[in-house]
Design an enzyme around this catalytic site. Structure first.
Site, PDB file in Angstrom:
ATOM      1  CB  SER A  17      -9.002  -1.463   4.396  1.00 14.28           C
ATOM      2  OG  SER A  17      -9.674  -2.636   4.018  1.00 14.28           O
ATOM      3  CD  GLU A  22      -5.244   0.020   3.110  1.00 15.67           C
ATOM      4  OE1 GLU A  22      -5.791   0.508   2.103  1.00 15.67           O
ATOM      5  OE2 GLU A  22      -5.302  -1.182   3.394  1.00 15.67           O
ATOM      6  NE  ARG A  57      -3.591  -2.517   0.266  1.00 12.17           N
ATOM      7  CZ  ARG A  57      -3.180  -3.658  -0.276  1.00 12.17           C
ATOM      8  NH1 ARG A  57      -2.053  -3.701  -0.958  1.00 12.17           N
ATOM      9  NH2 ARG A  57      -3.881  -4.759  -0.149  1.00 12.17           N
TER      10      ARG A  57
END
Length: 339
Positions: free
Chosen positions: A239, A335, A165
């Site tokens: 998320s 994130e 990520r």
């Protein structure tokens, strides 16, 4: 011709549905618009917020600068051979729409990334991933305009320095470029990734006898819809936290204390632990605090039930991080980007 709006609510431009205000907002439809934008008197003195689908940001306050909505569209085949097709998409294309286009055409490699919110341009910044697949697996190159010079640059897969990520766009060159298009190298003969998560189980439930790109995509969509709230109904950014990667020795020690703790071996020294499980063990799943809370079905997702403030969601995230670190000795990282 660019139209600059003043004091604009960013509520329609972020999937959390946070009603923060931008001092200025402009929408760019093509690369010429980007060049015009960079020639504006305050383009290099005002803070700039680049907006794609707004699915990976949390507006914690009003933005006292220029918000730039990227609307560059278009999907085209650049070249192909017997085994692969190289496809370029405008940064403003819907990511899921692009995936569906590729599924329809029979181009394989990104079907596991179905239904991820956001735009094509934002996908490599985050190195989005799901169900055993990441952008870096099919990414070929992208074109981006450097804000300070207006020059176009090409970033290869290696140039992007993809991580979990993560990419160079979240680190060394953060805020220095506007991505205009992204090119992918997709396969004409698929290699299916169905061992991760519930894909195989879902395919069986769907009665799929023969694997296909479309079947895998439909299974992923079915799983995501069962676990994740639709931002159109409940404000969220998917998320909120990354799944932490910890030393194998730490994981083994935790397993003695918490025998049920799940883990996925990354290599000989590293294990990935589901952040959702850690959060749920601390009792956060389904907790509501006025207009905000933690989703009832997925502890990884923080939600805005309507009228919530970004600063309050930020504080909730900090509390969750602190409680998980206190209990398990693991610091969760977000994130989502805080603005």
């Amino acid at each position: 011709m660019l139209t600059i709006q003043s004091n604009v609510s960013l509520k329609p431009y972020n999937t959390f549905g946070i009603d923060a205000t931008a001092r200025y907002l402009v929408e760019v439809e093509n690369e010429e618009d980007i060049q015009t934008l960079l020639q504006l008197p305050n383009a290099h003195t005002s803070p700039m917020l680049i907006l794609g689908g707004g699915s990976n940001l949390l507006l914690t306050q009003d933005f006292n600068g220029l918000a730039v909505k990227i609307n560059l569209k278009g999907i085209q085949v650049v070249k192909e051979d017997q085994e692969h097709v190289w496809v370029r998409a405008g940064a403003g294309e819907s990511w899921h729409g692009f995936v569906m286009h590729c599924v329809e055409k029979g181009w394989a490699g990104i079907e596991n990334l179905s239904l991820i919110p956001g735009t094509v341009g934002a996908a490599p910044m985050q190195n989005i991933g799901a169900y055993g697949v990441e952008i870096k697996d099919t990414f070929d190159r992208l074109e981006a305009v450097q804000l300070s010079t207006g020059e176009k640059h090409i970033f290869t897969n290696a140039d992007c320095r993809f991580g979990y990520r993560d990419s160079v766009f979240k680190n060394e060159v953060k805020g220095q470029y506007i991505i205009s298009s992204v090119q992918f190298k997709l396969a004409k003969q698929p290699t299916f990734q169905v061992s991760y998560g519930d894909i195989q189980t879902t395919l069986t439930q769907m009665g799929v006898k023969e694997l296909s790109i479309r079947a895998v995509s439909e299974a992923v969509i079915k799983i995501r819809r069962s676990k994740l709230p639709d931002p159109a109904e409940i404000g969220n950014a998917g998320s909120f936290f990354k799944n932490p990667e910890i030393p194998a020795s730490q994981y083994e020690a935790l397993k003695i204390q918490y025998p049920a703790i799940p883990g996925y071996v990354i290599n000989d020294t590293t294990v990935k632990v589901p952040a959702g499980w850690l959060i749920e063990q601390n009792g956060w799943k389904g907790k509501r605090f006025g207009s905000i809370g933690v989703h009832t079905r997925q502890a990884l997702v923080l939600v805005n039930y309507g009228g919530g403030k970004g600063a309050d969601i930020q504080q909730l995230a900090y509390k969750i991080q602190n409680s998980v670190e206190e209990q398990f000795g693991i610091r969760l990282h977000t994130e989502v980007n805080f603005i």
